[in-house]
Design a protein around this motif. Structure first.
Motif, PDB file in Angstrom:
ATOM      1  N   PHE A   8      22.375-104.253  -1.548  1.00 32.60           N
ATOM      2  CA  PHE A   8      23.660-104.508  -1.068  1.00 32.60           C
ATOM      3  C   PHE A   8      24.355-105.727  -1.582  1.00 32.60           C
ATOM      4  O   PHE A   8      25.567-105.513  -1.555  1.00 32.60           O
ATOM      5  CB  PHE A   8      22.766-104.957   0.555  1.00 32.60           C
ATOM      6  N   GLY A  32      29.945 -98.987  -6.352  1.00 35.90           N
ATOM      7  CA  GLY A  32      30.458-100.279  -6.315  1.00 35.90           C
ATOM      8  C   GLY A  32      31.887-100.325  -6.999  1.00 35.90           C
ATOM      9  O   GLY A  32      32.395 -99.535  -7.670  1.00 35.90           O
ATOM     10  N   SER A  47      25.042 -97.823   5.162  1.00 41.47           N
ATOM     11  CA  SER A  47      24.654 -97.079   4.289  1.00 41.47           C
ATOM     12  C   SER A  47      23.307 -97.203   3.692  1.00 41.47           C
ATOM     13  O   SER A  47      22.703 -96.357   3.392  1.00 41.47           O
ATOM     14  CB  SER A  47      26.000 -96.536   3.356  1.00 41.47           C
ATOM     15  N   LEU A  48      23.090 -98.458   3.476  1.00 37.90           N
ATOM     16  CA  LEU A  48      21.677 -98.758   2.987  1.00 37.90           C
ATOM     17  C   LEU A  48      20.502 -99.112   4.165  1.00 37.90           C
ATOM     18  O   LEU A  48      19.597 -99.545   3.922  1.00 37.90           O
ATOM     19  CB  LEU A  48      21.702-100.370   2.251  1.00 37.90           C
ATOM     20  N   ASP A  95      32.225-105.118  -5.698  1.00 41.60           N
ATOM     21  CA  ASP A  95      33.567-104.887  -4.928  1.00 41.60           C
ATOM     22  C   ASP A  95      34.347-106.325  -4.877  1.00 41.60           C
ATOM     23  O   ASP A  95      35.833-106.158  -5.174  1.00 41.60           O
ATOM     24  CB  ASP A  95      33.276-104.727  -3.069  1.00 41.60           C
ATOM     25  N   SER A 152      28.894 -93.893   7.419  1.00 44.99           N
ATOM     26  CA  SER A 152      27.921 -94.681   6.367  1.00 44.99           C
ATOM     27  C   SER A 152      27.161 -93.356   5.604  1.00 44.99           C
ATOM     28  O   SER A 152      26.395 -94.006   4.604  1.00 44.99           O
ATOM     29  CB  SER A 152      26.819 -95.258   7.647  1.00 44.99           C
ATOM     30  N   MET A 204      34.204-102.177   3.593  1.00 43.52           N
ATOM     31  CA  MET A 204      33.179-102.151   2.611  1.00 43.52           C
ATOM     32  C   MET A 204      31.820-102.561   2.980  1.00 43.52           C
ATOM     33  O   MET A 204      30.829-102.220   2.774  1.00 43.52           O
ATOM     34  CB  MET A 204      33.500-102.575   1.039  1.00 43.52           C
ATOM     35  N   LEU A 236      26.188-104.395  -4.907  1.00 48.86           N
ATOM     36  CA  LEU A 236      27.405-103.752  -4.540  1.00 48.86           C
ATOM     37  C   LEU A 236      28.567-104.581  -4.090  1.00 48.86           C
ATOM     38  O   LEU A 236      29.512-104.396  -4.361  1.00 48.86           O
ATOM     39  CB  LEU A 236      26.968-102.578  -3.432  1.00 48.86           C
ATOM     40  N   HIS A 292      30.462-100.700   5.577  1.00 51.61           N
ATOM     41  CA  HIS A 292      29.839 -99.442   5.293  1.00 51.61           C
ATOM     42  C   HIS A 292      28.526 -99.651   4.141  1.00 51.61           C
ATOM     43  O   HIS A 292      27.538 -99.079   4.550  1.00 51.61           O
ATOM     44  CB  HIS A 292      30.821 -98.648   4.024  1.00 51.61           C
ATOM     45  N   ARG A 293      28.538-100.484   3.512  1.00 51.07           N
ATOM     46  CA  ARG A 293      27.387-101.052   2.827  1.00 51.07           C
ATOM     47  C   ARG A 293      26.176-101.306   3.885  1.00 51.07           C
ATOM     48  O   ARG A 293      25.042-100.913   3.495  1.00 51.07           O
ATOM     49  CB  ARG A 293      27.663-101.845   1.694  1.00 51.07           C
TER      50      ARG A 293
END
Length: 193
Positions: free
Chosen positions: A7, A82, A49-50, A14, A76, A42, A10, A45-46
């Motif tokens: 996390f 990245g 998504s993780l 960004d 997600s 972002m 990434l 989202h990160r």
């Protein structure tokens, strides 16, 4: 590598698209979370998504809150590399099964969407490879691949694969030029301040 390190790494990628990462990374994350709606989108989202948030209700609240704050929809389930850079973060929609590579720039009003009536190799959503610039208002629809180091012009409608190192414009998008360098290098060379 555990999820929290992934996390953070990434988010560092960004942020590095905005500026050189030379100070305390956690202060930079906080700064960009407060000041940049693109970075906030972002971040959300990160986070989702993780699977750093496991509660379904909380995930839905974070998703809705993120959309309200940013007007950017990045589900997600989409796979985003990245270094995603969104210079004008308004009205951007990304399909839930889309794959986006590293160091991609997406301008305002872009739609990256699937087409359930047109499948290719079992997928209905686009793949955007590394170092791609997507111009304002562009639409990338269906199971197409936009090749590495390509540039998609403003308001182009991509419904067929775009080979790597290409510039594509128009409705429907057609390749008008081949480029030999990634777009960040071209911009630096042609538009240096």
């Amino acid at each position: 590598m555990n999820k929290k390190k992934i996390f953070t790494s990434l988010l560092v990628k960004d942020i590095s698209r905005f500026r050189k990462v030379d100070t305390n990374i956690y202060l930079l994350i906080l700064r960009y979370f407060i000041t940049s709606s693109a970075f906030r989108s972002m971040f959300f989202h990160r986070l989702l998504s993780l699977n750093l948030v496991n509660n379904k209700v909380l995930r839905k609240i974070i998703t809705a809150f993120g959309w309200l704050l940013t007007e950017i929809e990045i589900p997600s389930t989409s796979n985003v590399g990245g270094g995603l850079f969104i210079p004008h973060p308004k009205c951007i929609i990304i399909n839930r099964r889309c794959i986006i590579g590293e160091n991609v720039t997406i301008a305002q009003g872009v739609t990256i969407g699937g087409n359930i009536f047109k499948e290719k190799n079992g997928r209905e959503s686009p793949i955007i490879e590394n170092n791609v610039l997507i111009g304002a208002g562009a639409k990338i629809l269906g199971p197409v691949t936009v090749g590495e180091n390509s540039i998609i012009g403003a308001n182009a409608v991509v419904i067929k694969d775009i080979p790597k190192n290409s510039v594509a414009v128009g409705i429907p998008a057609k390749v008008v030029k081949q480029v030999n360098e990634p777009y960040p290098d071209l911009i630096k060379k042609n538009y240096s301040l």
